[in-house]
Design a protein around this motif. Sequence first.
Motif, PDB file in Angstrom:
ATOM      1  N   SER A 130       0.835  -1.193   0.000  1.00  0.00           N
ATOM      2  CA  SER A 130       0.000   0.000   0.000  1.00  0.00           C
ATOM      3  C   SER A 130       0.871   1.244   0.000  1.00  0.00           C
ATOM      4  O   SER A 130       1.858   1.310   0.738  1.00  0.00           O
ATOM      5  CB  SER A 130      -0.895   0.003   1.245  1.00  0.00           C
ATOM      6  N   ARG A 131       0.502   2.196  -0.844  1.00  0.00           N
ATOM      7  CA  ARG A 131       1.189   3.495  -0.854  1.00  0.00           C
ATOM      8  C   ARG A 131       0.232   4.627  -0.539  1.00  0.00           C
ATOM      9  O   ARG A 131       0.560   5.791  -0.715  1.00  0.00           O
ATOM     10  CB  ARG A 131       1.858   3.731  -2.214  1.00  0.00           C
ATOM     11  N   ARG A 132      -0.972   4.240  -0.115  1.00  0.00           N
ATOM     12  CA  ARG A 132      -1.922   5.220   0.412  1.00  0.00           C
ATOM     13  C   ARG A 132      -2.745   4.507   1.469  1.00  0.00           C
ATOM     14  O   ARG A 132      -2.801   3.277   1.506  1.00  0.00           O
ATOM     15  CB  ARG A 132      -2.806   5.799  -0.684  1.00  0.00           C
ATOM     16  N   ARG A 133      -3.384   5.265   2.328  1.00  0.00           N
ATOM     17  CA  ARG A 133      -4.182   4.668   3.401  1.00  0.00           C
ATOM     18  C   ARG A 133      -5.197   3.683   2.820  1.00  0.00           C
ATOM     19  O   ARG A 133      -5.935   4.028   1.889  1.00  0.00           O
ATOM     20  CB  ARG A 133      -4.888   5.766   4.181  1.00  0.00           C
ATOM     21  N   ASP A 134      -5.201   2.481   3.352  1.00  0.00           N
ATOM     22  CA  ASP A 134      -6.146   1.419   2.984  1.00  0.00           C
ATOM     23  C   ASP A 134      -5.943   0.865   1.572  1.00  0.00           C
ATOM     24  O   ASP A 134      -6.788   0.107   1.086  1.00  0.00           O
ATOM     25  CB  ASP A 134      -7.600   1.905   3.116  1.00  0.00           C
ATOM     26  N   GLY A 135      -4.825   1.169   0.929  1.00  0.00           N
ATOM     27  CA  GLY A 135      -4.601   0.670  -0.433  1.00  0.00           C
ATOM     28  C   GLY A 135      -4.596  -0.847  -0.509  1.00  0.00           C
ATOM     29  O   GLY A 135      -5.213  -1.439  -1.397  1.00  0.00           O
ATOM     30  N   SER A 136      -3.936  -1.509   0.436  1.00  0.00           N
ATOM     31  CA  SER A 136      -3.881  -2.972   0.402  1.00  0.00           C
ATOM     32  C   SER A 136      -5.215  -3.576   0.814  1.00  0.00           C
ATOM     33  O   SER A 136      -5.608  -4.638   0.316  1.00  0.00           O
ATOM     34  CB  SER A 136      -2.754  -3.493   1.295  1.00  0.00           C
ATOM     35  N   LYS A 137      -5.954  -2.920   1.708  1.00  0.00           N
ATOM     36  CA  LYS A 137      -7.268  -3.422   2.103  1.00  0.00           C
ATOM     37  C   LYS A 137      -8.249  -3.342   0.937  1.00  0.00           C
ATOM     38  O   LYS A 137      -9.066  -4.252   0.731  1.00  0.00           O
ATOM     39  CB  LYS A 137      -7.801  -2.646   3.312  1.00  0.00           C
ATOM     40  N   ILE A 138      -8.192  -2.246   0.188  1.00  0.00           N
ATOM     41  CA  ILE A 138      -9.032  -2.132  -1.009  1.00  0.00           C
ATOM     42  C   ILE A 138      -8.716  -3.277  -1.958  1.00  0.00           C
ATOM     43  O   ILE A 138      -9.616  -3.943  -2.482  1.00  0.00           O
ATOM     44  CB  ILE A 138      -8.807  -0.769  -1.705  1.00  0.00           C
ATOM     45  N   ALA A 139      -7.421  -3.519  -2.189  1.00  0.00           N
ATOM     46  CA  ALA A 139      -7.009  -4.596  -3.097  1.00  0.00           C
ATOM     47  C   ALA A 139      -7.529  -5.946  -2.623  1.00  0.00           C
ATOM     48  O   ALA A 139      -8.047  -6.749  -3.418  1.00  0.00           O
ATOM     49  CB  ALA A 139      -5.485  -4.621  -3.221  1.00  0.00           C
ATOM     50  N   LEU A 140      -7.418  -6.220  -1.332  1.00  0.00           N
ATOM     51  CA  LEU A 140      -7.851  -7.510  -0.798  1.00  0.00           C
ATOM     52  C   LEU A 140      -9.365  -7.696  -0.943  1.00  0.00           C
ATOM     53  O   LEU A 140      -9.835  -8.771  -1.327  1.00  0.00           O
ATOM     54  CB  LEU A 140      -7.439  -7.632   0.669  1.00  0.00           C
ATOM     55  N   CYS A 141     -10.131  -6.660  -0.663  1.00  0.00           N
ATOM     56  CA  CYS A 141     -11.586  -6.759  -0.793  1.00  0.00           C
ATOM     57  C   CYS A 141     -11.993  -7.032  -2.239  1.00  0.00           C
ATOM     58  O   CYS A 141     -12.853  -7.895  -2.505  1.00  0.00           O
ATOM     59  CB  CYS A 141     -12.253  -5.482  -0.296  1.00  0.00           C
ATOM     60  N   TRP A 142     -11.398  -6.314  -3.174  1.00  0.00           N
ATOM     61  CA  TRP A 142     -11.749  -6.512  -4.580  1.00  0.00           C
ATOM     62  C   TRP A 142     -11.300  -7.896  -5.058  1.00  0.00           C
ATOM     63  O   TRP A 142     -11.990  -8.545  -5.848  1.00  0.00           O
ATOM     64  CB  TRP A 142     -11.137  -5.410  -5.449  1.00  0.00           C
ATOM     65  N   LEU A 143     -10.140  -8.356  -4.588  1.00  0.00           N
ATOM     66  CA  LEU A 143      -9.676  -9.683  -4.985  1.00  0.00           C
ATOM     67  C   LEU A 143     -10.599 -10.766  -4.450  1.00  0.00           C
ATOM     68  O   LEU A 143     -10.989 -11.688  -5.185  1.00  0.00           O
ATOM     69  CB  LEU A 143      -8.249  -9.919  -4.490  1.00  0.00           C
ATOM     70  N   MET A 144     -10.973 -10.692  -3.179  1.00  0.00           N
ATOM     71  CA  MET A 144     -11.845 -11.704  -2.598  1.00  0.00           C
ATOM     72  C   MET A 144     -13.190 -11.763  -3.315  1.00  0.00           C
ATOM     73  O   MET A 144     -13.729 -12.836  -3.565  1.00  0.00           O
ATOM     74  CB  MET A 144     -12.054 -11.430  -1.106  1.00  0.00           C
ATOM     75  N   ASP A 145     -13.720 -10.607  -3.661  1.00  0.00           N
ATOM     76  CA  ASP A 145     -14.992 -10.568  -4.386  1.00  0.00           C
ATOM     77  C   ASP A 145     -14.857 -11.250  -5.744  1.00  0.00           C
ATOM     78  O   ASP A 145     -15.723 -12.024  -6.160  1.00  0.00           O
ATOM     79  CB  ASP A 145     -15.430  -9.112  -4.567  1.00  0.00           C
ATOM     80  N   GLU A 202     -21.299  -1.713  -5.323  1.00  0.00           N
ATOM     81  CA  GLU A 202     -21.763  -3.062  -5.671  1.00  0.00           C
ATOM     82  C   GLU A 202     -21.022  -4.111  -4.863  1.00  0.00           C
ATOM     83  O   GLU A 202     -21.607  -5.073  -4.371  1.00  0.00           O
ATOM     84  CB  GLU A 202     -21.573  -3.318  -7.165  1.00  0.00           C
ATOM     85  N   LEU A 203     -19.713  -3.929  -4.719  1.00  0.00           N
ATOM     86  CA  LEU A 203     -18.901  -4.893  -3.971  1.00  0.00           C
ATOM     87  C   LEU A 203     -19.377  -4.990  -2.529  1.00  0.00           C
ATOM     88  O   LEU A 203     -19.548  -6.091  -1.996  1.00  0.00           O
ATOM     89  CB  LEU A 203     -17.434  -4.465  -4.038  1.00  0.00           C
ATOM     90  N   VAL A 204     -19.612  -3.852  -1.895  1.00  0.00           N
ATOM     91  CA  VAL A 204     -20.054  -3.857  -0.498  1.00  0.00           C
ATOM     92  C   VAL A 204     -21.426  -4.505  -0.369  1.00  0.00           C
ATOM     93  O   VAL A 204     -21.671  -5.303   0.553  1.00  0.00           O
ATOM     94  CB  VAL A 204     -20.077  -2.416   0.076  1.00  0.00           C
ATOM     95  N   GLN A 205     -22.324  -4.200  -1.288  1.00  0.00           N
ATOM     96  CA  GLN A 205     -23.658  -4.810  -1.259  1.00  0.00           C
ATOM     97  C   GLN A 205     -23.583  -6.330  -1.356  1.00  0.00           C
ATOM     98  O   GLN A 205     -24.321  -7.048  -0.678  1.00  0.00           O
ATOM     99  CB  GLN A 205     -24.516  -4.269  -2.407  1.00  0.00           C
ATOM    100  N   ARG A 206     -22.710  -6.804  -2.211  1.00  0.00           N
ATOM    101  CA  ARG A 206     -22.615  -8.256  -2.453  1.00  0.00           C
ATOM    102  C   ARG A 206     -21.982  -8.965  -1.256  1.00  0.00           C
ATOM    103  O   ARG A 206     -22.285 -10.116  -0.976  1.00  0.00           O
ATOM    104  CB  ARG A 206     -21.831  -8.516  -3.725  1.00  0.00           C
ATOM    105  N   ASN A 207     -21.061  -8.302  -0.604  1.00  0.00           N
ATOM    106  CA  ASN A 207     -20.371  -8.907   0.533  1.00  0.00           C
ATOM    107  C   ASN A 207     -21.014  -8.365   1.804  1.00  0.00           C
ATOM    108  O   ASN A 207     -20.580  -7.352   2.349  1.00  0.00           O
ATOM    109  CB  ASN A 207     -18.876  -8.589   0.473  1.00  0.00           C
ATOM    110  N   THR A 208     -22.041  -9.019   2.239  1.00  0.00           N
ATOM    111  CA  THR A 208     -22.925  -8.482   3.258  1.00  0.00           C
ATOM    112  C   THR A 208     -22.404  -8.656   4.674  1.00  0.00           C
ATOM    113  O   THR A 208     -23.032  -8.191   5.623  1.00  0.00           O
ATOM    114  CB  THR A 208     -24.304  -9.155   3.181  1.00  0.00           C
ATOM    115  N   GLN A 209     -21.272  -9.304   4.842  1.00  0.00           N
ATOM    116  CA  GLN A 209     -20.753  -9.559   6.175  1.00  0.00           C
ATOM    117  C   GLN A 209     -20.043  -8.304   6.679  1.00  0.00           C
ATOM    118  O   GLN A 209     -18.820  -8.209   6.730  1.00  0.00           O
ATOM    119  CB  GLN A 209     -19.800 -10.742   6.176  1.00  0.00           C
TER     120      GLN A 209
END
Length: 211
Positions: A130-145, A202-209
């Motif tokens: 990550s080179r910005r706040r939450d960059g790696s978390k964004i990547a992980l969420c999109w990858l898991m979806d 859309e990603l957040v809606q689909r991943n309801t947990q």
Amino acid sequence: MTLTPDLLLHAYRSGIFPMAESRTDPELFWVDPRRRGIIPMDGLHISRSMARVLRRDDYRVTVDRAFERVIDGCADRPDTWINAEIRALFVALHHAGLAHSLEVWDGDTLVGGIYGLEVGAAFCGESMFSRRRDGSKIALCWLMDLLRRAGFTLFDTQFLTEHLASMGGIEIPRAVYRARLQQALLGVSDFTGTPLAVSGHELVQRNTQTS
């Protein structure tokens, strides 16, 4: 023995993976953790604050557009296990269509990413940066979806960190991991043929947990 891309694939299919002591150490050693980190395919945890970050859509996400830049971003830290041989092997596997990256961009600037290896319906996550706040978390969420919709049944994180645990990561015993891996190797997945989510909303809606 010279480690080739085919031998590396065989190792991952057997449940082990290589690391180096540092980027300058030419030697590799094999790792077979007693307890293995995974994120269950239905276990991604998106906190309320992370959901807000994802919904802002002030970033864009791509797949396999900058694999070498992602692996270099992952290695760009004081201590890394990614040496020149590991880099070369994964670049070769990327060209073979088996190693993949997901990139997070702010305009034309690469601000985060994650890469890993596809073996059957298992995805072996290698590293993220990550080179910005939450960059790696964004990547992980999109990858898991993407992995869930592409038919993957196992997401291997190798080890469990505090960062991964906060997003749903757990540890399982080696024997349980190997049993799940063998099942996943019989499965069929379609990483490159599955489109990314249209938006963070859309990603957040689909991943309801969420919490």
